[in-house]
Design a protein around this motif. Structure first.
Motif, mmCIF file in Angstrom:
data_model
loop_
_atom_site.group_PDB
_atom_site.id
_atom_site.type_symbol
_atom_site.label_atom_id
_atom_site.label_comp_id
_atom_site.label_asym_id
_atom_site.label_seq_id
_atom_site.Cartn_x
_atom_site.Cartn_y
_atom_site.Cartn_z
ATOM 1 N N GLY A 26 14.474 -3.457 22.416
ATOM 2 C CA GLY A 26 13.331 -2.700 21.923
ATOM 3 C C GLY A 26 13.487 -2.215 20.496
ATOM 4 N N ARG A 166 10.966 4.012 19.010
ATOM 5 C CA ARG A 166 11.092 3.162 20.179
ATOM 6 C C ARG A 166 10.589 3.901 21.415
ATOM 7 N N ILE A 169 12.361 2.493 27.570
ATOM 8 C CA ILE A 169 12.959 1.241 28.059
ATOM 9 C C ILE A 169 13.745 1.589 29.323
ATOM 10 N N ASP A 170 13.532 0.818 30.396
ATOM 11 C CA ASP A 170 14.220 1.138 31.644
ATOM 12 C C ASP A 170 15.656 0.618 31.633
ATOM 13 N N SER A 175 10.235 -2.793 29.659
ATOM 14 C CA SER A 175 9.328 -1.755 29.184
ATOM 15 C C SER A 175 8.194 -1.577 30.186
ATOM 16 N N TRP A 178 4.868 -2.413 28.505
ATOM 17 C CA TRP A 178 4.640 -3.848 28.353
ATOM 18 C C TRP A 178 4.275 -4.480 29.694
ATOM 19 N N PHE A 190 9.387 -8.330 28.658
ATOM 20 C CA PHE A 190 9.506 -7.556 27.427
ATOM 21 C C PHE A 190 10.638 -8.054 26.540
ATOM 22 N N ASP A 194 10.051 -9.190 22.821
ATOM 23 C CA ASP A 194 10.719 -8.404 21.784
ATOM 24 C C ASP A 194 11.548 -9.314 20.877
ATOM 25 N N THR A 226 4.294 6.552 30.170
ATOM 26 C CA THR A 226 5.189 6.321 29.024
ATOM 27 C C THR A 226 4.458 6.292 27.689
ATOM 28 N N HIS A 231 11.822 6.953 23.350
ATOM 29 C CA HIS A 231 13.021 6.709 24.150
ATOM 30 C C HIS A 231 13.906 7.960 24.074
ATOM 31 N N ASP A 256 6.016 -1.293 23.327
ATOM 32 C CA ASP A 256 6.608 -0.376 24.299
ATOM 33 C C ASP A 256 5.884 0.955 24.412
#
Length: 338
Positions: A26, A166, A169-170, A175, A178, A190, A194, A226, A231, A256
């Protein structure tokens, strides 16, 4: 004085590549791809080599160097005017209000509209500090050095400035934003999108994404939750931006969903407060901790130091003067802590 900020060189490629592998995905401006990083460094070197004040579409890459080991331990980037070669897309969050007389109810729907509203702005981005150096204010040194670089080369930067943070992000590197939106139209996850964006730009977003606004109510709760959030690793960066005068104006990243912060360039606090002074002498007798910069283009260097003002001149700490390679009667740009 152990660390300085200086222009990146092609010889820094390996250091940048190793740091890029630590970003966790990301991080479009620092892709773990040697060819993409080489292209960035070549573009940056061309910008540093141009001696002129015309506003063009350029990229400057700066790095944080440990003067004792000569290792590069951080990096940041400046884009002088985005959206000139390729469109600069964002989602703008808006609200549509409708009223039904029959039901006697008012409905407010949140919508995402694909826009190029921020085209023509300059951008600060690509800030990454090696995990082993995340202490001692080095992140702040990286971040604020960009503003002193802009102040030194003001004519080469646009009047509005932005910073993309950013998004969420998991743990698997995906994402939620996404997956809930763009992933449904592109048939790629994602990470793949990316990586493609880092290497080829995001024109493919304009080619394939629907042009009409998207109701956020149609997204999953996970995706909606989100939107506009940074992030966790970017929360400190968001606070630094807010402290400089940036604000979140309902623009989010198209990949994201991370927030885009904006400000007027000349209103950024570090730019507005920075001033140029002549060095009267150098000693180690204390003073205000400040950010000090010297030189133009390839000669630009920036570091922490202690400053005491004596009339229109300053006394600079000796170790900082040595790091910056300056001495009595040289002129430097300096700004204290905000």
């Amino acid at each position: 004085m152990t660390f300085i900020i200086r222009p990146a060189r092609l010889g820094d490629l390996q250091h940048l590549y190793e740091m890029a592998k630590l970003t966790g995905g990301g991080f479009t401006n620092l892709p773990p791809d040697r060819a993409s990083l080489t292209a960035k460094l070549e573009r940056s070197e061309a910008a540093f080599a141009r001696d002129g004040d015309a506003l063009e579409d350029e990229l400057f890459v700066l790095v944080l160097e440990n003067l004792k080991t000569h290792e590069v331990r951080g990096t940041c980037q400046l884009f002088t005017r985005v959206g000139q070669t390729n469109p600069f897309y964002s989602y703008r969050i808006g609200t549509l209000t409708q009223h039904s007389r029959e039901l006697d109810r008012t409905f407010r729907a949140e919508m995402l509209a694909l826009t190029t509203d921020l085209e023509g702005s300059c951008e600060v981005g690509g800030l990454f500090l090696h995990p082993g150096e995340r202490a001692g204010g080095l992140g702040l040194l990286l971040a604020r050095s960009r503003y002193l670089f802009i102040k030194t080369h003001r004519a080469r930067f646009a009047d509005r400035i932005l910073a993309e943070l950013r998004g969420i992000i998991d743990e698997a590197g995906g994402s939620p934003f996404w997956d809930g939106l763009a992933g449904r139209f592109f048939g790629m996850n994602f990470q793949d999108a990316d990586q493609f964006n880092a290497s080829h730009g995001h024109q493919f977003i304009a080619d394939l994404m629907p042009k009409h606004p998207i109701y956020t109510a149609m997204l999953s709760e996970t995706a909606r939750s989100t939107i506009g959030l940074p992030h966790p690793s970017g929360r400190a960066a968001m606070r630094m931006l807010e402290n400089e005068g940036f604000a979140y104006a309902n623009y989010v990243d198209i990949f994201d969903g991370g927030p885009t912060m904006t400000a007027l360039t000349d209103k950024v606090k570090s730019i507005a407060a920075a001033k140029e002074s002549r060095i009267l002498t150098c000693d180690q007798d204390g003073g205000q901790e400040s950010l000090i910069a010297t030189g133009r283009l390839t000669d630009f260097r920036c570091a922490y130091g202690l400053v005491r003002e004596v009339g229109d001149a300053i006394v600079l700490s000796r170790d900082c003067a040595q790091a910056l390679r300056v001495g009595e009667d040289d002129h430097v740009l300096h700004v204290g802590r905000l």
